[in-house]
Design an enzyme around this catalytic site. Sequence first.
Site, PDB file in Angstrom:
ATOM      1  N   ASP A  52       0.816  -1.211   0.000  1.00  0.00           N
ATOM      2  CA  ASP A  52       0.000   0.000   0.000  1.00  0.00           C
ATOM      3  C   ASP A  52       0.851   1.264   0.000  1.00  0.00           C
ATOM      4  O   ASP A  52       0.743   2.107   0.891  1.00  0.00           O
ATOM      5  CB  ASP A  52      -0.939   0.011   1.222  1.00  0.00           C
ATOM      6  CG  ASP A  52      -1.742  -1.261   1.370  1.00  0.00           C
ATOM      7  OD1 ASP A  52      -2.250  -1.755   0.352  1.00  0.00           O
ATOM      8  OD2 ASP A  52      -1.843  -1.773   2.498  1.00  0.00           O
ATOM      9  N   GLU A 205     -11.110  -0.324  -2.812  1.00  0.00           N
ATOM     10  CA  GLU A 205     -10.319   0.209  -1.699  1.00  0.00           C
ATOM     11  C   GLU A 205      -9.129   0.981  -2.260  1.00  0.00           C
ATOM     12  O   GLU A 205      -8.895   1.000  -3.465  1.00  0.00           O
ATOM     13  CB  GLU A 205      -9.832  -0.929  -0.796  1.00  0.00           C
ATOM     14  CG  GLU A 205      -9.005  -1.959  -1.532  1.00  0.00           C
ATOM     15  CD  GLU A 205      -8.807  -3.243  -0.755  1.00  0.00           C
ATOM     16  OE1 GLU A 205      -9.514  -3.464   0.246  1.00  0.00           O
ATOM     17  OE2 GLU A 205      -7.950  -4.042  -1.168  1.00  0.00           O
TER      18      GLU A 205
END
Length: 528
Positions: A52, A205
């Site tokens: 991420d 997401e």
Amino acid sequence: MDRRSLLGGAVIGSAGLSAGIGAWARGIEGQHAPDLGNGTFLNPVLSGDRPDPAILKDGADYYLTFSSFDAYPGLTIWHSRDLVNWQPRRPALTRNIGSVWAVSLEKHGGRYFLYIPVKARPNDVFVTWADHIDGPWSDPVPLGLPRHIDPCHAVAEDGSRWLFLSGGDRVRLSDDGLRLAGPVEHVYDPWRYPDDWDVEGFSPEGPKIHRRGNWFYMLTAVGGTAGPPTGHMVIAARSRSLHGPWEQHPGNPLVRTRSADEAWWSRGHASLVEGPDGSWWALYHGYRKDFWTLGRQCLLDPVRWTADGWFAMTGGDLSRPLPQPRGGVALPHGLALSDDFAGPLQLGTKWTFFRPAPDEAERLHVADNTLHLAARGEAPSNGSPLLLNAGDTSYRFECTIAVEPGCTAGLVLFYDDRLYAGLGFDAERFVTHQYGIERARPANPHGARLRMRITNRRHIVAIHTSGDHGQTWQRFDRGMEVSGYHHNVRGGFLSLRPGLYAAGRGGARFSDFRYAALADGAAATTAG
């Protein structure tokens, strides 16, 4: 025997081969180095568990951090001036607030912000700020967002501040960015993939908002972070206003692993960033083929803008070298994982605790080139081991360990508190760690002090011990295979990490910790 040969020797200079990926350079301790020295680089730009990625361009400097989950100190800030070579600076998060997921790293009004989604009881999104990238960072404060993850800070054309959230939602922030200023609202329905694709789940997401010219661009991850190698992907949309409406990219998905034969699996969670020469790039994560154990590594993909105001990512499957961005300054890349314990322990940049208690750092004392670690718990499962983030497909690490009465200590390959492997000992017996449980306890011929070495060669683990400071070695009679020690077995989005632990009573002393990456295949030979 020369210890360099035992540690792999091939620590400097030569190129190696990683299955399915072109030749890559060897850096510190033989670790993967992306910069090939000829104007090209080979992914990953940061190996190991770097999921991420949250990227910030701040003038000529680039700052990058990653989800740190249960590792503390966490949210280490990495620094680069060319997007390829990266150095760690300092951790931004020292207090355990829970499992840290995908964050947003921003600069607004001369101040740095981190928006931190946390899986805890209850879940929430925290905010912390600093006036300098190296801190000090303020104590994290919860915002009151228990149902969302993956925040992304964005500033609208009217100057208002927002957090975009998972599921196509957003919420307004106060002008200082430290409080919510309105309700959560749904603003975007992500593009959907065909029903016959093998994915983990829809799971929209990781929204990332970028403004370029008169357009706002939103990149989103769908398909699930792990699961099938073909699941994760990058999609995009754009709008003239941050308030919408959002138009889907006609080329969605922009990135997707299409076959398990590719070099990188589950590619997704992308951000856009402008290079030092005005070129554009995407940073995202992916699993190296066959190595879910290493976690999601940080990948760099060149971006080409089209005449109609859209963009494409042009690096293909990232298995081959790519031209580097120009105009930047190459900093020394990475960091040594070996430690002679000659100074203060590098907590956060090198070593991290797993799910530490508030007083965990009090267990540590470094003096006379020795790490003194007070015992905690009965085993690695409840003793908060001290871990490293390794990114090599084959490596070994070794350390001299001395135990006090009542203490059991050793080396581990640790995924989480229910899945780990390795070896511990007290003055009389060994204890075998396998499958996250304690198994056989054969006699220890070395007594209360020995040198231990663990070799992990493409998931095949061998353990050796020495009673004469590494001059001769005995192979421990328990081999292991650890390819299943990963998220798709245990959940948690973590990686298998080398480390050390001390459990029971009293404590243990660790000295001369050595790490070296190994060439895959045949045993490495001594270099130079």
